[in-house]
Design an enzyme around this catalytic site. Structure first.
Site, PDB file in Angstrom:
ATOM      1  CG  HIS A  11      -1.861   1.147   1.275  1.00 17.47           C
ATOM      2  ND1 HIS A  11      -2.748   1.437   0.260  1.00 17.47           N
ATOM      3  CD2 HIS A  11      -2.045   2.105   2.225  1.00 17.47           C
ATOM      4  CE1 HIS A  11      -3.451   2.518   0.571  1.00 17.47           C
ATOM      5  NE2 HIS A  11      -3.042   2.940   1.757  1.00 17.47           N
ATOM      6  CG  ASP A  50      -6.564   8.988  -4.621  1.00 17.75           C
ATOM      7  OD1 ASP A  50      -5.567   8.549  -5.224  1.00 17.75           O
ATOM      8  OD2 ASP A  50      -7.020   8.459  -3.591  1.00 17.75           O
ATOM      9  CE  LYS A  73      -9.642   9.319  -2.540  1.00 20.50           C
ATOM     10  NZ  LYS A  73      -9.717   7.864  -2.469  1.00 20.50           N
ATOM     11  NE  ARG A  75      -9.640   9.173   1.854  1.00 19.19           N
ATOM     12  CZ  ARG A  75     -10.245   8.021   1.581  1.00 19.19           C
ATOM     13  NH1 ARG A  75     -11.346   7.705   2.233  1.00 19.19           N
ATOM     14  NH2 ARG A  75      -9.764   7.189   0.666  1.00 19.19           N
ATOM     15  N   GLY A 107     -16.771   2.200  -0.602  1.00 22.11           N
ATOM     16  CA  GLY A 107     -17.292   3.563  -0.676  1.00 22.11           C
ATOM     17  C   GLY A 107     -16.671   4.406  -1.775  1.00 22.11           C
ATOM     18  CB  THR A 108     -13.136   5.160  -2.672  1.00 27.02           C
ATOM     19  OG1 THR A 108     -12.788   5.793  -1.437  1.00 27.02           O
ATOM     20  CG2 THR A 108     -12.413   5.869  -3.805  1.00 27.02           C
TER      21      THR A 108
END
Length: 201
Positions: A11, A50, A73, A75, A107-108
């Site tokens: 990640h 993103d 986006k 948050r 969600g994204t």
């Protein structure tokens, strides 16, 4: 007693710095791209959720010979519920392939898919390196414009087995080829972009 570590799609690249043993890092891109090619999609755009994932999205674009668009986006908290403010790129009347490394809540992906539809996108697919989606996330994907969510088997996820909206691909060819090349003192770097066609037969 391990003397070498092989991983896929960390990640965060800085994670490699926490290992004292040699670490080989490859990506799911070759396996995911191979499957996307088999869908024979035309007029398709790769979409990054993103700016942070834009570099990897461009690699998908090169591998698939597709242009790239980026979601902008915002948050309001630390959940996956991000508001898509804008789509940077031309997606009207085109198919879209959303790419990301993983999802938990979905969600994204779902919010981005909805924004793409509002901008005139046609068919929408998503491709993930790891699929750790929750039961709630599966329901979100079910009710979303996403036609198929393609991912790999790096993480066992019984929630998506046999589900018509999910396609799980094996990354065994990547790791098998990595082990073979390591033992034969061959380059591993190129596995991040392309695998020999023979591995898929």
């Amino acid at each position: 007693g391990a003397d070498r570590i092989m991983v896929q799609d960390l990640h965060c690249g800085q994670i490699q710095g926490f290992f004292k043993k040699p670490l080989d890092h490859v990506y799911a891109l070759p396996v995911l791209a191979q499957y996307v090619k088999s869908l024979h999609l035309d007029n398709t755009v790769v979409v990054s959720p993103d700016a942070g994932y834009a570099k990897q999205a461009r690699r998908f674009g090169v591998a698939l010979n597709m242009p790239v668009a980026i979601g902008d986006k915002q948050r309001s908290d630390h959940t996956e519920n991000a508001e898509v403010l804008e789509i940077l790129g031309d997606i009207e009347g085109k198919n879209c392939l959303i790419v990301d490394d993983f999802t938990i809540s979905g969600g994204t992906l779902v919010n981005l898919a909805a924004a793409l539809k509002k901008k005139g996108a046609k068919r929408i697919f998503a491709a993930l390196s790891h699929n750790i989606i929750s039961e709630e996330g599966v329901k979100r994907i079910e009710n979303s414009p996403i036609e198929k969510l393609i991912s790999t088997d790096t993480v066992e996820n019984p929630r998506v087995i046999g589900h018509p909206k999910f396609k799980t691909l094996s990354v065994a060819p990547i790791f098998a080829e990595m082990v073979r090349r390591y033992h034969n003192y061959e380059s591993i770097n190129e596995l991040s972009d392309e695998l020999p066609e023979s591995l898929f037969k």
